[in-house]
Design a protein around this motif. Structure first.
Motif, PDB file in Angstrom:
ATOM      1  N   ALA A   5       0.792  -1.208   0.075  1.00 42.89           N
ATOM      2  CA  ALA A   5       0.029  -0.099  -0.048  1.00 42.89           C
ATOM      3  C   ALA A   5       0.952   1.280  -0.018  1.00 42.89           C
ATOM      4  CB  ALA A   5      -0.857  -0.038   1.383  1.00 42.89           C
ATOM      5  N   SER A   6       0.373   2.387  -0.677  1.00 44.13           N
ATOM      6  CA  SER A   6       1.038   3.549  -0.624  1.00 44.13           C
ATOM      7  C   SER A   6       0.263   4.774  -0.980  1.00 44.13           C
ATOM      8  CB  SER A   6       1.914   3.471  -1.936  1.00 44.13           C
ATOM      9  OG  SER A   6       1.580   3.458  -3.063  1.00 44.13           O
ATOM     10  N   GLY A   7       0.591   5.891  -0.659  1.00 47.35           N
ATOM     11  CA  GLY A   7      -0.279   7.210  -1.042  1.00 47.35           C
ATOM     12  C   GLY A   7      -0.648   7.703   0.021  1.00 47.35           C
ATOM     13  N   GLY A   8      -0.583   7.490   1.256  1.00 47.71           N
ATOM     14  CA  GLY A   8      -0.912   8.157   2.531  1.00 47.71           C
ATOM     15  C   GLY A   8      -0.088   9.454   2.731  1.00 47.71           C
ATOM     16  N   GLY A   9      -0.730  10.365   3.446  1.00 45.85           N
ATOM     17  CA  GLY A   9      -0.052  11.544   3.703  1.00 45.85           C
ATOM     18  C   GLY A   9      -0.739  12.288   4.658  1.00 45.85           C
ATOM     19  N   LEU A  10      -0.425  13.677   4.802  1.00 43.07           N
ATOM     20  CA  LEU A  10      -1.031  14.729   5.437  1.00 43.07           C
ATOM     21  C   LEU A  10      -1.700  15.562   4.687  1.00 43.07           C
ATOM     22  CD1 LEU A  10      -1.434  16.221   8.132  1.00 43.07           C
ATOM     23  CD2 LEU A  10       0.605  17.399   7.884  1.00 43.07           C
ATOM     24  N   VAL A  11      -3.273  15.854   4.977  1.00 47.74           N
ATOM     25  CA  VAL A  11      -3.884  16.733   4.005  1.00 47.74           C
ATOM     26  C   VAL A  11      -4.819  17.325   4.935  1.00 47.74           C
ATOM     27  CG1 VAL A  11      -5.718  14.702   3.838  1.00 47.74           C
ATOM     28  CG2 VAL A  11      -5.575  16.621   1.875  1.00 47.74           C
ATOM     29  N   GLY A  15      -9.646  17.986   1.680  1.00 48.35           N
ATOM     30  CA  GLY A  15      -8.890  17.878   0.652  1.00 48.35           C
ATOM     31  C   GLY A  15      -9.120  16.306   0.248  1.00 48.35           C
ATOM     32  N   SER A  16      -8.079  15.664  -0.458  1.00 47.63           N
ATOM     33  CA  SER A  16      -8.123  14.508  -1.377  1.00 47.63           C
ATOM     34  C   SER A  16      -6.837  13.882  -1.295  1.00 47.63           C
ATOM     35  CB  SER A  16      -8.658  14.733  -2.822  1.00 47.63           C
ATOM     36  OG  SER A  16      -9.834  15.323  -3.033  1.00 47.63           O
ATOM     37  N   LEU A  17      -6.783  12.481  -1.403  1.00 47.19           N
ATOM     38  CA  LEU A  17      -5.785  11.659  -1.150  1.00 47.19           C
ATOM     39  C   LEU A  17      -6.140  10.429  -2.281  1.00 47.19           C
ATOM     40  CD1 LEU A  17      -4.240  11.422   2.116  1.00 47.19           C
ATOM     41  CD2 LEU A  17      -3.026  12.533   0.137  1.00 47.19           C
ATOM     42  N   ARG A  18      -5.262   9.979  -2.849  1.00 48.31           N
ATOM     43  CA  ARG A  18      -5.580   8.372  -3.767  1.00 48.31           C
ATOM     44  C   ARG A  18      -4.171   7.413  -3.129  1.00 48.31           C
ATOM     45  NH1 ARG A  18      -5.176   6.581  -9.934  1.00 48.31           N
ATOM     46  NH2 ARG A  18      -3.153   6.571  -9.522  1.00 48.31           N
ATOM     47  N   LEU A  19      -5.015   6.332  -2.440  1.00 41.25           N
ATOM     48  CA  LEU A  19      -4.281   5.224  -2.124  1.00 41.25           C
ATOM     49  C   LEU A  19      -4.199   4.270  -3.154  1.00 41.25           C
ATOM     50  CD1 LEU A  19      -5.542   5.023   1.434  1.00 41.25           C
ATOM     51  CD2 LEU A  19      -3.872   6.523   0.593  1.00 41.25           C
ATOM     52  N   ASN A  73      -6.705  -4.447 -13.119  1.00 37.66           N
ATOM     53  CA  ASN A  73      -6.183  -5.891 -13.151  1.00 37.66           C
ATOM     54  C   ASN A  73      -5.013  -5.922 -14.017  1.00 37.66           C
ATOM     55  OD1 ASN A  73      -7.947  -6.738 -11.067  1.00 37.66           O
ATOM     56  ND2 ASN A  73      -9.312  -7.496 -12.428  1.00 37.66           N
ATOM     57  N   ALA A  74      -4.902  -5.135 -15.035  1.00 35.49           N
ATOM     58  CA  ALA A  74      -3.693  -5.345 -16.163  1.00 35.49           C
ATOM     59  C   ALA A  74      -2.512  -4.859 -15.192  1.00 35.49           C
ATOM     60  CB  ALA A  74      -3.750  -4.653 -17.340  1.00 35.49           C
ATOM     61  N   LYS A  75      -2.680  -3.814 -14.178  1.00 36.11           N
ATOM     62  CA  LYS A  75      -1.554  -3.354 -13.756  1.00 36.11           C
ATOM     63  C   LYS A  75      -1.315  -3.894 -12.049  1.00 36.11           C
ATOM     64  CE  LYS A  75      -1.333   0.995 -15.865  1.00 36.11           C
ATOM     65  NZ  LYS A  75      -1.455   2.710 -15.774  1.00 36.11           N
ATOM     66  N   ASN A  76      -2.500  -4.975 -11.795  1.00 33.41           N
ATOM     67  CA  ASN A  76      -2.288  -5.420 -10.432  1.00 33.41           C
ATOM     68  C   ASN A  76      -2.244  -4.457  -9.322  1.00 33.41           C
ATOM     69  OD1 ASN A  76      -2.011  -7.948 -11.873  1.00 33.41           O
ATOM     70  ND2 ASN A  76      -0.303  -8.826 -10.579  1.00 33.41           N
ATOM     71  N   THR A  77      -3.153  -3.395  -9.579  1.00 33.38           N
ATOM     72  CA  THR A  77      -3.211  -2.416  -8.711  1.00 33.38           C
ATOM     73  C   THR A  77      -4.880  -2.058  -8.451  1.00 33.38           C
ATOM     74  OG1 THR A  77      -1.223  -1.536  -9.484  1.00 33.38           O
ATOM     75  CG2 THR A  77      -2.554   0.006  -8.115  1.00 33.38           C
ATOM     76  N   VAL A  78      -4.928  -1.673  -7.110  1.00 38.56           N
ATOM     77  CA  VAL A  78      -6.224  -1.391  -6.686  1.00 38.56           C
ATOM     78  C   VAL A  78      -6.081   0.160  -6.051  1.00 38.56           C
ATOM     79  CG1 VAL A  78      -8.072  -1.728  -5.010  1.00 38.56           C
ATOM     80  CG2 VAL A  78      -7.241  -3.597  -6.012  1.00 38.56           C
ATOM     81  N   TYR A  79      -7.317   1.007  -6.452  1.00 39.32           N
ATOM     82  CA  TYR A  79      -6.949   2.483  -6.109  1.00 39.32           C
ATOM     83  C   TYR A  79      -8.193   2.788  -4.900  1.00 39.32           C
ATOM     84  CZ  TYR A  79      -4.005   2.375 -10.290  1.00 39.32           C
ATOM     85  OH  TYR A  79      -3.074   2.083 -11.022  1.00 39.32           O
ATOM     86  N   LEU A  80      -7.794   3.850  -4.085  1.00 40.91           N
ATOM     87  CA  LEU A  80      -8.973   4.330  -3.133  1.00 40.91           C
ATOM     88  C   LEU A  80      -8.644   5.808  -3.285  1.00 40.91           C
ATOM     89  CD1 LEU A  80     -11.162   4.099  -1.147  1.00 40.91           C
ATOM     90  CD2 LEU A  80      -9.445   4.011   0.601  1.00 40.91           C
ATOM     91  N   GLN A  81      -9.656   6.410  -3.957  1.00 46.40           N
ATOM     92  CA  GLN A  81      -9.777   7.762  -4.338  1.00 46.40           C
ATOM     93  C   GLN A  81     -10.548   8.247  -3.080  1.00 46.40           C
ATOM     94  OE1 GLN A  81      -8.182  10.075  -6.439  1.00 46.40           O
ATOM     95  NE2 GLN A  81      -9.184  11.757  -5.176  1.00 46.40           N
ATOM     96  N   MET A  82     -10.010   9.371  -2.435  1.00 45.84           N
ATOM     97  CA  MET A  82     -10.705  10.010  -1.063  1.00 45.84           C
ATOM     98  C   MET A  82     -10.878  11.192  -1.306  1.00 45.84           C
ATOM     99  SD  MET A  82      -8.733   7.650   1.809  1.00 45.84           S
ATOM    100  CE  MET A  82      -7.250   8.363   1.595  1.00 45.84           C
ATOM    101  N   ASN A  83     -12.049  11.591  -1.080  1.00 49.33           N
ATOM    102  CA  ASN A  83     -12.527  12.976  -1.321  1.00 49.33           C
ATOM    103  C   ASN A  83     -12.950  13.710  -0.055  1.00 49.33           C
ATOM    104  OD1 ASN A  83     -11.428  13.158  -4.001  1.00 49.33           O
ATOM    105  ND2 ASN A  83     -13.394  12.314  -4.785  1.00 49.33           N
ATOM    106  N   SER A  84     -13.211  15.228   0.015  1.00 47.78           N
ATOM    107  CA  SER A  84     -13.862  15.325   1.120  1.00 47.78           C
ATOM    108  C   SER A  84     -13.583  14.805   2.529  1.00 47.78           C
ATOM    109  CB  SER A  84     -15.429  15.357   0.767  1.00 47.78           C
ATOM    110  OG  SER A  84     -15.725  16.155  -0.224  1.00 47.78           O
ATOM    111  N   LEU A  85     -11.935  14.769   2.658  1.00 45.30           N
ATOM    112  CA  LEU A  85     -11.606  14.224   3.774  1.00 45.30           C
ATOM    113  C   LEU A  85     -11.909  14.892   5.024  1.00 45.30           C
ATOM    114  CD1 LEU A  85      -8.459  12.842   2.385  1.00 45.30           C
ATOM    115  CD2 LEU A  85     -10.047  11.452   3.510  1.00 45.30           C
ATOM    116  N   LYS A  86     -12.136  14.138   5.916  1.00 38.62           N
ATOM    117  CA  LYS A  86     -12.474  14.532   7.423  1.00 38.62           C
ATOM    118  C   LYS A  86     -11.320  14.303   8.426  1.00 38.62           C
ATOM    119  CE  LYS A  86     -17.548  14.044   6.351  1.00 38.62           C
ATOM    120  NZ  LYS A  86     -18.550  13.176   6.885  1.00 38.62           N
TER     121      LYS A  86
END
Length: 122
Positions: A5-11, A15-19, A73-86
């Motif tokens: 897993a990757s993509g975490g951070g401070l927001v 704001g938004s983040l994509r994991l 699935n072609a990239k073997n990757t799952v994404y989590l788009q997170m908007n309007s973070l609280k």
């Protein structure tokens, strides 16, 4: 199955983040994928899951309308788009994989990645 897993951070709130979760497996489409999160002092909880084909998704009520799960699935990757973070979204986020249905229970997931920290400031 290994998950990274990757993509975490401070927001800031609003704001938004994509994991991302990269899976090392021969046939990733055979596995349903989920995201869970764990805040300090709390139990790990279900956030969202997606079927192996990507045709079905399942969301916790707390994130519906704000988070979107997808997979390539072609990239073997799952994404989590997170908007309007609280601030309440602050937690370590974990991706997990499983075979078969029954997407919500944490006990159903056999394979886990390391957590990626998401911190939302107010």
């Amino acid at each position: 199955v290994q998950l990274q897993a990757s993509g975490g951070g401070l927001v800031q709130a609003g704001g938004s983040l994509r994991l991302s979760c990269a899976a090392s497996v021969r046939t990733v489409s055979a596995y349903a994928m989920g995201w869970f999160r764990q805040a300090p002092g709390k139990e790990r909880e279900f956030v969202v899951a997606i079927s192996g084909s990507g045709s079905s998704t399942y969301y916790a009520d707390s994130v519906k309308g704000r988070f979107t799960i997808s997979r390539d699935n072609a990239k073997n990757t799952v994404y989590l788009q997170m908007n309007s973070l609280k601030p309440d979204d602050t937690a370590a986020y974990y991706c997990a994989a499983k075979l078969g249905g029954n997407y919500y229970p944490i006990s159903q997931y056999k394979y886990w990645g390391q957590g990626t920290q998401v911190t939302v400031s107010s």
